[in-house]
Design an enzyme around this catalytic site. Structure first.
Site, PDB file in Angstrom:
ATOM      1  N   ASP A  55       0.840  -1.195   0.000  1.00  0.00           N
ATOM      2  CA  ASP A  55       0.000   0.000   0.000  1.00  0.00           C
ATOM      3  C   ASP A  55       0.874   1.243   0.000  1.00  0.00           C
ATOM      4  OD1 ASP A  55       0.857  -0.685   2.539  1.00  0.00           O
ATOM      5  OD2 ASP A  55      -1.141  -0.848   3.384  1.00  0.00           O
ATOM      6  N   GLU A 125      -5.646   3.080   4.134  1.00  0.00           N
ATOM      7  CA  GLU A 125      -6.115   3.666   5.395  1.00  0.00           C
ATOM      8  C   GLU A 125      -7.608   3.990   5.359  1.00  0.00           C
ATOM      9  OE1 GLU A 125      -4.457   3.550   7.924  1.00  0.00           O
ATOM     10  OE2 GLU A 125      -2.342   3.597   7.412  1.00  0.00           O
TER      11      GLU A 125
END
Length: 399
Positions: A55, A125
């Protein structure tokens, strides 16, 4: 990457770096998947298909690490406010590990056979990035091969050198949602002419925890966190709306739905108590979601053996019986619903051992935790993570 963090779905600079590196190493590159996602594909003969994911996004947290390359970035948010941005969860390290893996595999094509998919994902997130990539046709219209194995790494504030490779359930599922209480605004001096949504939201925040303490079976795990309370702008004005930003953690879908139903029931009950009509009851927007992260037991055992043989991780520093945590990842969304995908997701210790030892001596469990302003990735953990990623991937693709 650390000094130039970018929030979810804003990772244009980071994605550009990843795409450039992939191309220079000979990967077939696809960009703009799920807005800012990047995929590199290398087909190297017959064999399994392995996907390694990292990520890229950062957080709205102001860095207080004291590093000379600390982030000083601030961005304009959708509501016009300005907010700090920092890599306080180590996604910059994840991206670096991904690029290191890309280099190793490209330089050693004579040692492996199969298909390698390297995936740089946005907006973890927000728990929305993986879904955005899947919805954008990741394994359909984009033409990316479906993986047999899905691999990933994540920072954890254990000492550098420690690697967690544990089969079974590793992390909880997550859901993010926004609750908006609707009211009747007015002058702060005359609350009797209003229906105060701030008061409703305040009561809701405290009552949500009764779902955990009194509605759930104590043997089950559930977490409800209210991470933001947004309402009003003036000292003497009661606003029309108040929005709470919630986060659930759970290990089963039954618990997830129990949390949701409990929140809705509390919302509606409070609104009715304060005189809101049925067409003005609180609204809920369910946003990001990811199921629990479950590592394939046999695959994890195989990869742990490879890490031990390689000497990259000392046997006593390889933890294979780690207790599941309520932290969450949208990593499983990438392959959720695909048949036969075996997942292996490791934690990499990134705390300087001396800093960790000092924290333990002071009675602390960790020197810092993910999402704190003082979160620091020990630079010695960068080559270690790169080696772990390479050994794991090569074990599955080796000739």
């Amino acid at each position: 990457l650390h000094a130039n963090p970018e929030l979810g779905f804003m990772e244009t600079r980071t994605a550009g770096i990843v795409a450039k590196e992939f191309k220079s190493l000979g990967y077939e590159v696809k960009t703009g998947i799920g807005k800012t996602g990047v995929v590199g594909i290398m087909k190297n003969g017959n064999g399994p298909t392995v996907m390694f994911r990292a990520d890229m996004d950062a957080l709205n947290v102001e860095e207080k690490s004291g590093l000379d390359y600390a982030s000083k970035v601030r961005v304009k948010m959708a509501d016009g406010s300005e907010a700090p941005v920092g890599h306080m969860c180590g996604h910059d390290a994840h991206t670096t590990w991904l690029l290191a893996l890309a280099k190793v595999m490209a330089e050693h094509k004579d040692s492996w056979s199969g298909t390698l998919i390297l995936l740089a994902q946005p907006a973890e997130e927000l728990a929305m990035g993986a879904k955005a990539m899947v919805d954008d046709g990741l394994f359909t219209s984009q033409g990316i091969p479906k993986p047999d194995y899905a691999l990933g790494l994540h920072t954890i504030p254990l000492p550098t050198g420690v690697v967690v490779g544990s089969g079974g359930v590793l992390e909880a599922g997550v859901e993010t949602l926004d609750v908006t209480f609707h009211g009747v605004g007015g002058h702060g001096s005359s609350p009797q002419y209003t229906k105060d949504p701030i008061l409703m939201g305040a009561y809701a925040i405290t009552e949500y925890q009764s779902i955990i303490s009194r509605a759930m079976d104590p043997r089950d795990v559930g977490v409800i966190t209210v991470g933001a309370f947004n309402a009003g702008q003036n000292n003497n004005v009661i606003p029309e709306e108040a929005t709470l930003k919630l986060n659930f953690r759970f290990f089963s879908e039954a618990t997830r739905e129990q949390l949701f139903k409990g929140v809705k029931s509390i919302n509606d009950g409070i609104a009715r108590t304060y005189g809101m009509p049925e067409d003005k009851l609180p609204t809920i927007v369910r946003k990001g979601y990811a199921p629990p992260l479950i590592n394939d037991v046999d695959t994890m055992s195989r990869l742990n053996d490879a890490l031990r043989r390689s000497g990259v991780v000392a046997d006593k520093k390889l933890i294979d019986n780690f207790r599941a945590i309520t932290g969450s990842e949208d990593f499983p969304v990438l392959y959720h619903g695909l048949d036969g995908v075996k997942a292996a997701y490791d934690f990499i210790g990134v705390a300087d051992p001396k800093v960790f030892a000092a924290a333990k001596a002071a009675g602390k469990e960790f020197p810092f935790s993910n999402h704190q302003p003082t979160f620091v990735v020990d630079l010695d953990a960068i080559p270690l993570g790169a080696k772990v990623a390479s050994v794991m991937t090569m074990e599955l693709l080796a000739r």
